[in-house]
Design a protein around this motif. Structure first.
Motif, PDB file in Angstrom:
ATOM      1  N   PHE A   1       5.233   2.980   6.260  1.00 35.86           N
ATOM      2  CA  PHE A   1       5.252   1.562   6.634  1.00 35.86           C
ATOM      3  C   PHE A   1       5.590   1.397   8.114  1.00 35.86           C
ATOM      4  CE2 PHE A   1       8.001  -2.148   7.353  1.00 35.86           C
ATOM      5  CZ  PHE A   1       7.120  -3.169   7.058  1.00 35.86           C
ATOM      6  N   LEU A   2       6.644   2.061   8.523  1.00 35.01           N
ATOM      7  CA  LEU A   2       7.057   1.956   9.925  1.00 35.01           C
ATOM      8  C   LEU A   2       5.981   2.494  10.860  1.00 35.01           C
ATOM      9  CD1 LEU A   2      10.844   2.907   9.656  1.00 35.01           C
ATOM     10  CD2 LEU A   2       9.889   0.725  10.394  1.00 35.01           C
ATOM     11  N   ARG A   3       5.426   3.634  10.498  1.00 29.61           N
ATOM     12  CA  ARG A   3       4.404   4.232  11.365  1.00 29.61           C
ATOM     13  C   ARG A   3       3.222   3.308  11.543  1.00 29.61           C
ATOM     14  NH1 ARG A   3       5.029   9.934   9.264  1.00 29.61           N
ATOM     15  NH2 ARG A   3       6.608  10.829  10.665  1.00 29.61           N
TER      16      ARG A   3
ATOM     17  N   ALA B   1      10.047   6.460  -2.128  1.00 29.48           N
ATOM     18  CA  ALA B   1      10.397   5.328  -1.267  1.00 29.48           C
ATOM     19  C   ALA B   1      10.541   5.724   0.202  1.00 29.48           C
ATOM     20  CB  ALA B   1      11.688   4.681  -1.762  1.00 29.48           C
ATOM     21  N   TRP B   2      11.118   6.866   0.455  1.00 32.65           N
ATOM     22  CA  TRP B   2      11.303   7.292   1.836  1.00 32.65           C
ATOM     23  C   TRP B   2       9.957   7.486   2.518  1.00 32.65           C
ATOM     24  CZ3 TRP B   2      14.267   7.805   6.023  1.00 32.65           C
ATOM     25  CH2 TRP B   2      13.859   8.705   7.029  1.00 32.65           C
ATOM     26  N   THR B   3       9.062   8.154   1.871  1.00 31.30           N
ATOM     27  CA  THR B   3       7.723   8.345   2.429  1.00 31.30           C
ATOM     28  C   THR B   3       7.057   7.004   2.689  1.00 31.30           C
ATOM     29  OG1 THR B   3       7.593  10.314   1.052  1.00 31.30           O
ATOM     30  CG2 THR B   3       5.571   9.588   2.120  1.00 31.30           C
ATOM     31  N   ALA B   4       7.247   6.105   1.744  1.00 28.95           N
ATOM     32  CA  ALA B   4       6.670   4.774   1.912  1.00 28.95           C
ATOM     33  C   ALA B   4       7.267   4.084   3.126  1.00 28.95           C
ATOM     34  CB  ALA B   4       6.914   3.938   0.665  1.00 28.95           C
ATOM     35  N   LEU B   5       8.574   4.179   3.250  1.00 31.33           N
ATOM     36  CA  LEU B   5       9.252   3.535   4.373  1.00 31.33           C
ATOM     37  C   LEU B   5       8.746   4.088   5.699  1.00 31.33           C
ATOM     38  CD1 LEU B   5      11.419   1.643   5.460  1.00 31.33           C
ATOM     39  CD2 LEU B   5      13.088   3.487   5.196  1.00 31.33           C
TER      40      LEU B   5
ATOM     41  N   LEU C   1      10.179  -6.266  -0.683  1.00 35.31           N
ATOM     42  CA  LEU C   1       9.576  -4.941  -0.530  1.00 35.31           C
ATOM     43  C   LEU C   1      10.417  -4.046   0.382  1.00 35.31           C
ATOM     44  CD1 LEU C   1       5.844  -6.043  -0.177  1.00 35.31           C
ATOM     45  CD2 LEU C   1       6.903  -4.840  -2.108  1.00 35.31           C
ATOM     46  N   LEU C   2      10.888  -4.639   1.465  1.00 39.42           N
ATOM     47  CA  LEU C   2      11.731  -3.864   2.389  1.00 39.42           C
ATOM     48  C   LEU C   2      12.952  -3.334   1.658  1.00 39.42           C
ATOM     49  CD1 LEU C   2      11.849  -5.819   5.796  1.00 39.42           C
ATOM     50  CD2 LEU C   2      10.778  -3.626   5.290  1.00 39.42           C
ATOM     51  N   ASP C   3      13.590  -4.239   0.930  1.00 36.73           N
ATOM     52  CA  ASP C   3      14.789  -3.840   0.199  1.00 36.73           C
ATOM     53  C   ASP C   3      14.488  -2.710  -0.785  1.00 36.73           C
ATOM     54  OD1 ASP C   3      16.689  -5.430   1.386  1.00 36.73           O
ATOM     55  OD2 ASP C   3      16.320  -7.143   0.077  1.00 36.73           O
ATOM     56  N   ARG C   4      13.328  -2.829  -1.409  1.00 36.66           N
ATOM     57  CA  ARG C   4      12.972  -1.799  -2.382  1.00 36.66           C
ATOM     58  C   ARG C   4      12.820  -0.444  -1.709  1.00 36.66           C
ATOM     59  NH1 ARG C   4       7.779  -3.326  -5.515  1.00 36.66           N
ATOM     60  NH2 ARG C   4       7.326  -1.104  -5.650  1.00 36.66           N
ATOM     61  N   MET C   5      12.138  -0.434  -0.566  1.00 38.04           N
ATOM     62  CA  MET C   5      11.956   0.837   0.142  1.00 38.04           C
ATOM     63  C   MET C   5      13.295   1.410   0.576  1.00 38.04           C
ATOM     64  SD  MET C   5       8.467   0.455   2.372  1.00 38.04           S
ATOM     65  CE  MET C   5       8.817  -1.067   3.227  1.00 38.04           C
ATOM     66  N   VAL C   6      14.127   0.543   1.135  1.00 40.45           N
ATOM     67  CA  VAL C   6      15.423   1.007   1.635  1.00 40.45           C
ATOM     68  C   VAL C   6      16.285   1.528   0.487  1.00 40.45           C
ATOM     69  CG1 VAL C   6      17.610   0.247   2.632  1.00 40.45           C
ATOM     70  CG2 VAL C   6      15.444  -0.408   3.707  1.00 40.45           C
TER      71      VAL C   6
ATOM     72  N   THR D   1       0.826  -1.201   0.000  1.00 38.08           N
ATOM     73  CA  THR D   1       0.000   0.000   0.000  1.00 38.08           C
ATOM     74  C   THR D   1       0.862   1.253   0.000  1.00 38.08           C
ATOM     75  OG1 THR D   1      -1.575  -1.195   1.376  1.00 38.08           O
ATOM     76  CG2 THR D   1      -1.895   1.186   1.148  1.00 38.08           C
ATOM     77  N   GLU D   2       1.794   1.301   0.922  1.00 35.44           N
ATOM     78  CA  GLU D   2       2.612   2.498   1.067  1.00 35.44           C
ATOM     79  C   GLU D   2       3.455   2.748  -0.178  1.00 35.44           C
ATOM     80  OE1 GLU D   2       2.521   4.699   3.501  1.00 35.44           O
ATOM     81  OE2 GLU D   2       0.973   3.592   4.612  1.00 35.44           O
ATOM     82  N   LEU D   3       3.984   1.669  -0.721  1.00 34.27           N
ATOM     83  CA  LEU D   3       4.837   1.829  -1.892  1.00 34.27           C
ATOM     84  C   LEU D   3       4.060   2.348  -3.095  1.00 34.27           C
ATOM     85  CD1 LEU D   3       7.405  -1.106  -1.919  1.00 34.27           C
ATOM     86  CD2 LEU D   3       7.876   1.316  -2.266  1.00 34.27           C
ATOM     87  N   SER D   4       2.843   1.871  -3.234  1.00 38.38           N
ATOM     88  CA  SER D   4       2.093   2.313  -4.411  1.00 38.38           C
ATOM     89  C   SER D   4       1.453   3.679  -4.182  1.00 38.38           C
ATOM     90  CB  SER D   4       1.031   1.277  -4.781  1.00 38.38           C
ATOM     91  OG  SER D   4       0.065   1.208  -3.751  1.00 38.38           O
ATOM     92  N   ALA D   5       1.081   3.956  -2.929  1.00 41.37           N
ATOM     93  CA  ALA D   5       0.409   5.226  -2.647  1.00 41.37           C
ATOM     94  C   ALA D   5       1.392   6.382  -2.503  1.00 41.37           C
ATOM     95  CB  ALA D   5      -0.429   5.104  -1.383  1.00 41.37           C
ATOM     96  N   GLY D   6       2.505   6.102  -1.846  1.00 41.58           N
ATOM     97  CA  GLY D   6       3.448   7.166  -1.498  1.00 41.58           C
ATOM     98  C   GLY D   6       4.119   7.765  -2.713  1.00 41.58           C
ATOM     99  N   PRO D   7       4.518   9.027  -2.603  1.00 45.21           N
ATOM    100  CA  PRO D   7       5.190   9.732  -3.692  1.00 45.21           C
ATOM    101  C   PRO D   7       6.613   9.213  -3.911  1.00 45.21           C
ATOM    102  CG  PRO D   7       5.100  11.110  -1.726  1.00 45.21           C
ATOM    103  CD  PRO D   7       4.302   9.873  -1.420  1.00 45.21           C
TER     104      PRO D   7
END
Lengths: 211, 211
Positions: free
Chosen positions: A90-92, A83-87, A130-135, A75-81
């Motif tokens: 995700f954490l939040r 990767a950092w925002t997604a990360l 997915l984690l790796d992608r965000m990082v 969700t975060e990866l597709s919604a977020g503008p």
DNA sequence: TCCAAGTGGATGAATTTCCTCCGGTTAGTA
DNA sequence: TACTAACCGGAGGAAATTCATCCACTTGGA
């Protein structure tokens, strides 16, 4: 596929997994199964019928948890503008829901057998991807420091979510989100960042000015 | 004052407290006393002779720990050029020695009786004073964010030092210091800050690329 | 040298946790 | 509505863990 359960049975099963997820996360993987059953609001018998032994329950929790995290990450990866925002998102969300990865990703005490069970392996692999992608993405953008990896994120999440016994309830509740923000920002003064809640003093922790 | 112990007895007593401090920190306050004795390299009998019950041992550990932390804090405060440096030094040394405050400061499960034992109260008060001084000082200098307090430091230390079960040894050993630096700096990229060790990947955490 | 002080671990008691078993309940179909 | 296969809960005995004592043996130190 496994036989379809009766509606009430399925509901109980879900409650059991949810209760186990919480308790495993808070108190470790060896909480008494009686407590898990009680917290789920069912009898011990019910738990044992559904999960023949602790290992089965752990595996179910692991799969369930990895699934939830994967969903959040997607969700975060597709919604977020970016990767950092997604990360961060995700954490939040994971912290808010008190879902630690460690248990599910490497399931420490899980006997080798279950640890490598294909269903779990596959799910885990997906989450790790997915984690790796965000990082990697956040690092490419230059906003995430490059000396941390997806494993650090996993460990971080577990640390944050783990309950510290003995804290006043108000503090205990706030700790995970509070410290997530701290880790994101760092302790050093930095413009534009402020924690939602005020400072926690040591005296307040002890809870006895003059008892 | 209490009777002076024979040399070997004193040594054993110290070993017991040290073992207990470590185990309490890592695994919680209710580790089996047998394990404490074993880790200290003495028999269970010896433990029970020196500490009539668990509570007595906990209190001894608490006093000992608070004492050590106080000493560290004092050293850093007097040696360091400023409060922030002292605070960082204090955290680094405490983390290195794996000494968490929480246990000792508020000793969660400690029965009220012992919790308020004068010796402990006094020692604790002193430590809290030092913590407050470091925090307030560092904030006055503008380098420590003002939305954290001495209680946050206590909680932080406890979180960092607490062992996460199931991690590969190498990772587990590195985690406390690694994450202290992370909290100090924050996850965001920041010039001039680099962790001593490289990134930890999730795959490496799981420990099975293709087993 | 001598013995008060100290030691360790075997052992039984107490507690905790496991997990089966079965009389009673209920979802869901006809 | 009636019927039954599926499900439920929790009592309670077995098994495992933890507690805490006791005593024959060892040792520090006057």
């Amino acid at each position: 596929m496994t036989k379809r359960l009766r509606a009430d049975a399925q509901r109980n099963r879900d409650d059991l997994v949810a209760a186990a997820r919480t308790l495993f996360g808070e108190r470790g993987i060896d909480v008494p199964l009686d407590e898990v059953a009680h917290r789920a609001g069912v009898g011990i018998g019910t738990l044992y019928r559904r999960f023949p032994d602790r290992e089965a329950l752990i595996e179910a929790v692991a799969i369930d948890t990895v699934g939830r995290l994967t969903e959040i990450a997607e969700t975060e990866l597709s919604a977020g503008p970016d990767a950092w925002t997604a990360l961060v998102g995700f954490l939040r969300r994971a912290v808010e829901l008190r879902i630690g990865v460690l248990l599910s990703v490497l399931t420490p005490q899980l006997p080798q057998a279950a640890h490598g069970r294909p269903a779990l392996r596959a799910a885990r692999q997906e989450l790790i991807g997915l984690l790796d992608r965000m990082v990697a993405g956040a690092q490419a953008h230059g906003v995430l420091r490059t000396d941390v990896g997806s494993g650090d994120i996993a460990v971080l999440l577990s640390m944050l979510v783990r309950e510290l016994p003995g804290l006043p309830d108000a503090v205990a509740d706030a700790v995970p989100v509070r410290f997530l923000e701290l880790v994101l920002d760092g302790l050093r003064t930095r413009p534009g960042s402020a924690l939602a809640s005020g400072p926690v003093t040591a005296a307040e922790l002890v809870g006895d000015g003059e008892p």
